[in-house]
Design a protein around this motif. Structure first.
Motif, PDB file in Angstrom:
ATOM      1  N   ILE A  31     -15.108  65.213  -8.395  1.00 35.43           N
ATOM      2  CA  ILE A  31     -15.900  66.620  -8.146  1.00 35.43           C
ATOM      3  C   ILE A  31     -15.136  67.379  -6.988  1.00 35.43           C
ATOM      4  CG2 ILE A  31     -18.020  68.149  -7.628  1.00 35.43           C
ATOM      5  CD1 ILE A  31     -19.638  65.950  -9.264  1.00 35.43           C
ATOM      6  N   VAL A  32     -15.031  66.771  -5.878  1.00 32.12           N
ATOM      7  CA  VAL A  32     -14.592  67.321  -4.667  1.00 32.12           C
ATOM      8  C   VAL A  32     -13.017  67.711  -4.808  1.00 32.12           C
ATOM      9  CG1 VAL A  32     -14.021  66.840  -2.413  1.00 32.12           C
ATOM     10  CG2 VAL A  32     -16.116  66.184  -3.117  1.00 32.12           C
ATOM     11  N   SER A  33     -12.175  67.105  -5.450  1.00 29.11           N
ATOM     12  CA  SER A  33     -10.910  67.275  -5.658  1.00 29.11           C
ATOM     13  C   SER A  33     -10.735  68.605  -6.511  1.00 29.11           C
ATOM     14  CB  SER A  33      -9.859  66.026  -6.254  1.00 29.11           C
ATOM     15  OG  SER A  33     -10.626  65.732  -7.214  1.00 29.11           O
ATOM     16  N   ASN A  34     -11.219  68.322  -7.612  1.00 26.33           N
ATOM     17  CA  ASN A  34     -11.219  69.700  -8.702  1.00 26.33           C
ATOM     18  C   ASN A  34     -12.002  70.970  -8.076  1.00 26.33           C
ATOM     19  OD1 ASN A  34     -10.406  69.116 -11.548  1.00 26.33           O
ATOM     20  ND2 ASN A  34     -11.584  67.358 -10.784  1.00 26.33           N
ATOM     21  N   ALA A  35     -13.091  70.783  -7.240  1.00 27.89           N
ATOM     22  CA  ALA A  35     -13.677  72.069  -6.528  1.00 27.89           C
ATOM     23  C   ALA A  35     -12.948  72.428  -5.404  1.00 27.89           C
ATOM     24  CB  ALA A  35     -14.990  71.471  -5.847  1.00 27.89           C
ATOM     25  N   ALA A  36     -12.062  71.606  -4.677  1.00 24.50           N
ATOM     26  CA  ALA A  36     -11.185  72.002  -3.599  1.00 24.50           C
ATOM     27  C   ALA A  36      -9.960  72.815  -4.256  1.00 24.50           C
ATOM     28  CB  ALA A  36     -10.736  70.756  -2.818  1.00 24.50           C
ATOM     29  N   ALA A 346     -11.278  62.409 -12.113  1.00 27.44           N
ATOM     30  CA  ALA A 346     -10.575  63.867 -11.457  1.00 27.44           C
ATOM     31  C   ALA A 346      -9.555  64.475 -12.480  1.00 27.44           C
ATOM     32  CB  ALA A 346     -10.186  63.645 -10.284  1.00 27.44           C
ATOM     33  N   LEU A 347      -8.881  63.597 -13.012  1.00 33.98           N
ATOM     34  CA  LEU A 347      -7.718  64.067 -13.798  1.00 33.98           C
ATOM     35  C   LEU A 347      -8.195  64.234 -15.328  1.00 33.98           C
ATOM     36  CD1 LEU A 347      -4.910  61.500 -13.183  1.00 33.98           C
ATOM     37  CD2 LEU A 347      -4.930  63.823 -12.498  1.00 33.98           C
ATOM     38  N   ALA A 348      -9.530  63.496 -15.963  1.00 35.89           N
ATOM     39  CA  ALA A 348     -10.049  63.759 -16.970  1.00 35.89           C
ATOM     40  C   ALA A 348     -10.733  65.225 -16.892  1.00 35.89           C
ATOM     41  CB  ALA A 348     -10.862  62.648 -17.268  1.00 35.89           C
ATOM     42  N   MET A 349     -11.603  65.210 -15.638  1.00 37.33           N
ATOM     43  CA  MET A 349     -12.265  66.562 -15.475  1.00 37.33           C
ATOM     44  C   MET A 349     -11.302  67.709 -15.474  1.00 37.33           C
ATOM     45  SD  MET A 349     -14.883  67.549 -12.464  1.00 37.33           S
ATOM     46  CE  MET A 349     -15.955  66.234 -12.704  1.00 37.33           C
ATOM     47  N   SER A 350     -10.371  67.605 -14.916  1.00 37.36           N
ATOM     48  CA  SER A 350      -9.133  68.689 -14.750  1.00 37.36           C
ATOM     49  C   SER A 350      -8.728  69.168 -16.125  1.00 37.36           C
ATOM     50  CB  SER A 350      -7.843  68.462 -14.017  1.00 37.36           C
ATOM     51  OG  SER A 350      -7.128  69.297 -14.113  1.00 37.36           O
ATOM     52  N   ASP A 351      -8.551  68.124 -17.178  1.00 40.49           N
ATOM     53  CA  ASP A 351      -8.413  68.240 -18.550  1.00 40.49           C
ATOM     54  C   ASP A 351      -9.305  69.113 -19.244  1.00 40.49           C
ATOM     55  OD1 ASP A 351      -5.647  67.340 -18.383  1.00 40.49           O
ATOM     56  OD2 ASP A 351      -6.476  65.251 -19.111  1.00 40.49           O
ATOM     57  N   VAL A 352     -10.495  68.919 -18.986  1.00 42.19           N
ATOM     58  CA  VAL A 352     -11.754  69.454 -19.646  1.00 42.19           C
ATOM     59  C   VAL A 352     -11.703  71.062 -19.236  1.00 42.19           C
ATOM     60  CG1 VAL A 352     -14.107  69.771 -20.048  1.00 42.19           C
ATOM     61  CG2 VAL A 352     -13.028  67.662 -19.980  1.00 42.19           C
ATOM     62  N   LEU A 353     -11.683  71.311 -17.718  1.00 42.27           N
ATOM     63  CA  LEU A 353     -11.689  72.521 -17.147  1.00 42.27           C
ATOM     64  C   LEU A 353     -10.318  73.296 -17.678  1.00 42.27           C
ATOM     65  CD1 LEU A 353     -12.787  71.383 -13.434  1.00 42.27           C
ATOM     66  CD2 LEU A 353     -14.178  72.582 -15.238  1.00 42.27           C
ATOM     67  N   MET A 354      -9.452  72.977 -17.861  1.00 40.97           N
ATOM     68  CA  MET A 354      -8.137  73.405 -18.477  1.00 40.97           C
ATOM     69  C   MET A 354      -8.146  73.934 -19.787  1.00 40.97           C
ATOM     70  SD  MET A 354      -4.239  72.170 -17.695  1.00 40.97           S
ATOM     71  CE  MET A 354      -4.310  70.845 -18.656  1.00 40.97           C
ATOM     72  N   ARG A 355      -8.923  73.153 -20.705  1.00 37.93           N
ATOM     73  CA  ARG A 355      -9.284  73.229 -22.051  1.00 37.93           C
ATOM     74  C   ARG A 355     -10.351  74.402 -22.336  1.00 37.93           C
ATOM     75  NH1 ARG A 355      -8.849  67.992 -22.952  1.00 37.93           N
ATOM     76  NH2 ARG A 355     -11.174  67.792 -23.459  1.00 37.93           N
ATOM     77  N   HIS A 356     -11.325  74.195 -21.498  1.00 40.55           N
ATOM     78  CA  HIS A 356     -12.531  75.193 -22.038  1.00 40.55           C
ATOM     79  C   HIS A 356     -12.435  76.491 -20.949  1.00 40.55           C
ATOM     80  CE1 HIS A 356     -14.203  72.331 -24.775  1.00 40.55           C
ATOM     81  NE2 HIS A 356     -13.870  71.331 -24.132  1.00 40.55           N
TER      82      HIS A 356
END
Length: 401
Positions: A31-36, A346-356
């Motif tokens: 969460i911190v890496s994606n939020a930052a 973090a990488l998996a969360m980034s992919d979700v944020l990128m797609r949606h």
């Protein structure tokens, strides 16, 4: 490193707490890496150059309801009155206001409709020959509008024949770099490109190509108008107070409303992004605090559970520094395990944020920065419990429970 095996065995005996802490570190890192990264992306967006003098520009609406008023003649009178106010650099009636979040855009083509050809979408502003000076934007190549270029129309019954464009727009429509002097088409209306202006933003900063802007010398004769005014530096508030009295003294059968600085419009437009950045910053702080408390709490629990064991080690000759190193190393193993798992999350969360949510892909540097920050935080959080463990006297091993 001979301590790794006993540390591992000790963690396996209390694996529930260790596993929970590993998961906590992993989730925090993700969460911190994606939020930052999102905060950095929003800050870059919020501090981008607009190419306009936001602090010196303001707009207002002017609605004339008098039946006997000659709209075109009154418009020229109004612009002259505004330009004569002390502190005003220039003023124009304009179709839309830059940086306001509301505007007009369309596709410009190399061939008239309905022929298929290269096209480029852009926001466009329509006003008279004072437009460029009012915006405060420089002409880089070619020439500016003249009064002879300006077309006054009623419901688009006449159309301008020339246009000014930004560099990004002309490079998109004419990749070969030969656009100046060429003709483009707005539908089936030909517009000759007579000049290229310095970079400037259109109405929307969140647009895919916010620097694509076309300026057209055309004015619509309508009762409702938007007016844009540029003032001398530091005199905007003074001028804004004079606008309504000056215009109403010339013609009373109308309404002057919504007088606002362009920087205020931009702040309103960006308010959600600022709110999101602040909320993410609070989330990062809370997560880091909770994780630090978790690390410190687990270390304190282990110190209490292993008091006699620590006393025995001290009695057998272990130094305070050995006990301190033991707990720091134990925390390192837990933190590193959590950070490895967290990097994957973090990488998996980034992919979700990128797609949606159409966010850019997470920069790996932010994962690395987060790794370093969380590891350092973990070391600081465990230091006091480890120091407390190092203070346990050897005699504790001989006491009865």
């Amino acid at each position: 490193m001979s301590e790794l095996r006993p540390i591992f065995n000790a963690l396996m005996r209390g694996k529930t707490g260790a596993l929970l802490l590993i998961m906590q570190v992993a989730v925090t890192l993700a969460i911190v890496s994606n939020a930052a990264f999102i905060i950095n992306d929003r800050l870059t967006y919020l501090h981008q150059e607009t190419g306009l003098q936001d602090q010196n520009l303001f707009r207002f609406n002017l609605y004339t309801f008098g039946k006997q008023v000659d709209i075109r003649q009154q418009q020229e009178v109004d612009e002259t009155l505004l330009r004569n106010i002390p502190g005003v650099a220039d003023a124009v009636v304009i179709n839309q206001v830059p940086l306001s979040g509301s505007g007009d855009s369309t596709s410009f083509n190399l061939k008239p409709s309905p022929q298929q050809s290269q096209s480029e979408r852009a926001a466009f502003f329509m006003a008279d020959e004072h437009l460029l000076n009012t915006l405060g934007v420089k002409l880089e190549e070619g020439r500016n509008f003249t009064a002879a270029d300006v077309v006054y129309s009623q419901y688009y019954d006449k159309n301008a024949a020339v246009a000014l464009v930004t560099r990004q727009f002309i490079d998109g429509l004419f990749p070969a770099g030969d656009g100046l002097g060429q003709t483009m088409y707005l539908g089936d209306i030909p517009l000759k490109i007579i000049g290229i202006v310095a970079p400037m933003k259109g109405p929307w900063l969140k647009d895919e190509k916010p620097d694509n802007v076309v300026l057209i010398p055309q004015v619509e004769g309508v009762a409702f108008k938007r007016v844009l005014v540029r003032t001398e530096a530091g005199r905007r508030d003074e001028v804004m107070q004079q606008v309504a009295p000056v215009l109403l003294a010339s013609e009373s059968e109308r309404v002057v409303s919504n007088i606002k600085g362009v920087d205020e419009l931009l702040a309103t437009y960006n308010s959600q992004d600022k709110l999101m950045s602040n909320m993410l910053l609070v989330l990062i702080c809370v997560l880091l605090l909770v994780t630090a408390l978790g690390i410190s709490g687990l270390a304190l629990f282990n110190v209490g559970r292993r008091t006699r064991q620590i006393g025995t080690r001290r009695a057998l000759g272990a130094k305070k520094s050995d006990i301190l190193r033991y707990f720091l190393l134990e925390n390192s193993l837990v933190s590193i395990s959590g950070m490895i798992l967290g990097s994957i999350l973090a990488l998996a969360m980034s992919d979700v944020l990128m797609r949606h949510y159409s966010l850019p892909r997470l920069d790996n540097w932010f994962i690395l920065y987060s790794l370093c920050g969380i590891y350092l935080m973990g070391m600081l959080a465990v230091y006091w419990p480890a120091l407390r463990a190092a203070q346990i006297a050897p005699s504790i091993a001989t006491r009865n429970v």
